[in-house]
Design an enzyme around this catalytic site. Sequence first.
Site, mmCIF file in Angstrom:
data_model
loop_
_atom_site.group_PDB
_atom_site.id
_atom_site.type_symbol
_atom_site.label_atom_id
_atom_site.label_comp_id
_atom_site.label_asym_id
_atom_site.label_seq_id
_atom_site.Cartn_x
_atom_site.Cartn_y
_atom_site.Cartn_z
ATOM 1 N N ASN A 85 0.718 -1.116 -0.106
ATOM 2 C CA ASN A 85 -0.017 0.143 0.110
ATOM 3 C C ASN A 85 0.899 1.407 -0.072
ATOM 4 O OD1 ASN A 85 0.481 -0.826 2.871
ATOM 5 N ND2 ASN A 85 -0.954 0.811 3.527
ATOM 6 N N GLU A 132 0.255 5.282 0.532
ATOM 7 C CA GLU A 132 -0.513 6.286 1.039
ATOM 8 C C GLU A 132 0.094 7.627 0.648
ATOM 9 O OE1 GLU A 132 -2.262 4.454 5.397
ATOM 10 O OE2 GLU A 132 -0.818 6.073 5.269
ATOM 11 N N CYS A 151 -4.136 0.593 -2.362
ATOM 12 C CA CYS A 151 -3.926 -0.389 -1.473
ATOM 13 C C CYS A 151 -2.999 -1.606 -2.182
ATOM 14 C CB CYS A 151 -5.200 -1.235 -1.508
ATOM 15 S SG CYS A 151 -6.417 -0.294 -0.659
ATOM 16 N N GLU A 156 -3.235 -4.813 -2.800
ATOM 17 C CA GLU A 156 -3.778 -5.580 -3.910
ATOM 18 C C GLU A 156 -3.917 -4.905 -5.111
ATOM 19 O OE1 GLU A 156 -5.866 -6.309 0.291
ATOM 20 O OE2 GLU A 156 -5.062 -4.623 -0.914
ATOM 21 N N CYS A 194 -10.107 -4.455 1.243
ATOM 22 C CA CYS A 194 -11.266 -3.494 1.411
ATOM 23 C C CYS A 194 -12.312 -3.800 0.239
ATOM 24 C CB CYS A 194 -10.778 -2.206 1.360
ATOM 25 S SG CYS A 194 -10.035 -1.779 -0.452
ATOM 26 N N CYS A 223 -10.688 -3.240 -3.334
ATOM 27 C CA CYS A 223 -9.865 -4.229 -3.797
ATOM 28 C C CYS A 223 -10.695 -5.650 -3.982
ATOM 29 C CB CYS A 223 -8.787 -4.394 -2.716
ATOM 30 S SG CYS A 223 -7.586 -3.156 -2.649
#
Length: 163
Positions: free
Chosen positions: A61, A63, A72, A74, A111, A114
């Site tokens: 991930n 940010e 993310c 994934e 999430c 994803c």
Amino acid sequence: MKKKFSVEYEIFTAYHELPESIREIIDAAISATQKAYAPYSGYNVGCAALLENGEIISGANQENASFPAGICAERTTLSAISSLHPGMAINHLAIAIQSERTKANGPAAPCGICRQSLIDYEARQGKKISLWLVAGDEGYYYFRSVSDLMPFGFTSKQLGDKL
């Protein structure tokens, strides 16, 4: 009319119980958590995919200050695969987390965005992607297909397969 659905999965409690190829992608996902850039959440996520050609691709991930506009692990992994190996199928995917701020309770589940991205990739490749979620002391959760996590996922069928 009332209907019911259930999700079937397995939990492996010991690392040595896992097939060698799965241990490799789990190790790669755990290692990828170290590449995460998560100064805001402190929640490092790593993802690794075993491709049909035997190669392992991982992502973490990322940010940014416009939190939560990061990406993310994934989707980072899926983007890398699509860019570097277009058309290459994913056989297995593993997700792991590491956080110094909080103890993870349960598996490192993706999430909603994803999950949708994974379902779309699975549909695009026309073949199931098995999913392994690292759950720390609880072991490793195994799903035969990423769509098991989102049984009513949006697919091209809702668009009349006219993509």
